[in-house]
Design a protein around this motif. Sequence first.
Motif: not given
Length: 66
Positions: A38-53
């Motif tokens: 449900g992310f608006s784009d893959d950049t948003s997903f990459r940023r979120a994932f990096k903040s998590w792990v």
Amino acid sequence: KQSGTSYRELRESCLLEMAKRYLLRKDMSIEQISRQLGFSDDTSFRRAFKSWVNMSPSDWRKQQFL
């Protein structure tokens, strides 16, 4: 509130677990995983994932298959 966990924390925890499961599937691209979660784009997903792990989804995926 009673458990001391916010909705946002629960949501992010679920997204992280789902992201990890999808990343273990070699047939799914980062872009597909991003859309599936449900992310608006893959950049948003990459940023979120990096903040998590503290590593990119690609790096996390590579580490799992060493």
